[in-house]
Design a protein around this motif. Structure first.
Motif, short mmCIF file in Angstrom:
data_model
loop_
_atom_site.label_atom_id
_atom_site.label_comp_id
_atom_site.label_asym_id
_atom_site.label_seq_id
_atom_site.Cartn_x
_atom_site.Cartn_y
_atom_site.Cartn_z
N CYS A 1 2.31 6.01 -7.65
CA CYS A 1 1.21 7.46 -7.80
C CYS A 1 1.15 8.45 -7.62
O CYS A 1 0.95 9.23 -8.27
CB CYS A 1 -0.22 6.64 -6.92
SG CYS A 1 -0.93 4.90 -7.58
N LEU B 1 2.46 1.65 -3.35
CA LEU B 1 2.29 2.44 -4.50
C LEU B 1 1.34 3.23 -4.23
O LEU B 1 1.12 4.47 -4.99
CB LEU B 1 1.09 0.87 -4.49
CG LEU B 1 -0.18 1.38 -5.64
CD1 LEU B 1 0.79 0.90 -7.54
CD2 LEU B 1 -1.55 0.30 -6.03
N TYR C 1 1.16 -1.21 -0.17
CA TYR C 1 0.18 0.34 0.18
C TYR C 1 1.03 1.19 0.21
O TYR C 1 0.96 2.36 -1.09
CB TYR C 1 -0.67 0.02 1.52
CG TYR C 1 -2.18 -0.74 1.39
CD1 TYR C 1 -2.56 -1.80 0.71
CD2 TYR C 1 -2.65 -1.40 2.56
CE1 TYR C 1 -3.16 -2.93 0.59
CE2 TYR C 1 -2.55 -2.71 2.82
CZ TYR C 1 -3.70 -3.48 1.96
OH TYR C 1 -4.32 -4.34 1.50
#
Length: 173
Positions: free
Chosen positions: A48, A44, A41
């Motif tokens: 992003c 990512l 998590y």
């Protein structure tokens, strides 16, 4: 938990949980379970935020806010309900060692559904794979023997609820 709901939950647990570690799907379940540990998590979200510019930054803010809402609720319910894990109630050995002794709600399910909901909001093209992954993480927690089905359902509802709330808040900004 007492009564018919607990009996149904236990029956469903034994319908899904298989004590033999040799089944290929238990190994897949172990991998899915580990994918919901949390490190993914963070990586990512950072990726992003860096590579998807405004969209990725909005996603990262939404996910951080959603987790800031979910984690206190999770810890409160975990300690308040104090439901003993099935691997500690029965003579069946789990495929992995859980991080704590209580099972309701499932933090892996909450986190997976929270993250999938937030990411699907910002990258709708990934909605179906994300939801399949979140469902797989949830189911895997029963398959590997550390949660009852109701634990993962409550975790999933909690994750979707916190993500939806955070999406609404960020959308108002």
């Amino acid at each position: 938990m007492k009564g018919k709901l607990a009996q149904l939950d236990t029956a469903l647990y034994f319908a899904v949980f298989t004590p033999s570690p040799r089944h290929w799907w238990r190994m897949v379940a172990l991998g899915l379970s580990k994918s919901g540990n949390g490190g993914l998590y963070v990586l990512l979200a950072i990726g992003c935020a860096v590579f998807l510019e405004q969209l990725g930054q909005t996603f990262a803010i939404t996910a951080v806010l959603a987790f800031a809402l979910e984690r206190p609720i999770y810890f409160y319910l975990k300690k308040r309900i104090a439901r003993v894990r099935p691997c500690d109630c029965f003579s069946q050995k789990a495929l992995l060692t859980p991080g704590d002794k209580f099972s309701l709600p499932s933090g892996h399910s909450a986190g997976a559904w929270l993250y999938a909901t937030c990411l699907a909001e910002h990258l709708p093209i990934l909605s179906i794979p994300l939801l399949i992954w979140a469902a797989g993480v949830s189911l895997s927690r029963v398959v590997v023997g550390v949660h009852y089905p109701l634990d993962v359902v409550v975790g999933a509802l909690m994750g979707v609820g916190c993500a939806s709330f955070a999406i609404g808040l960020v959308g108002m900004l």
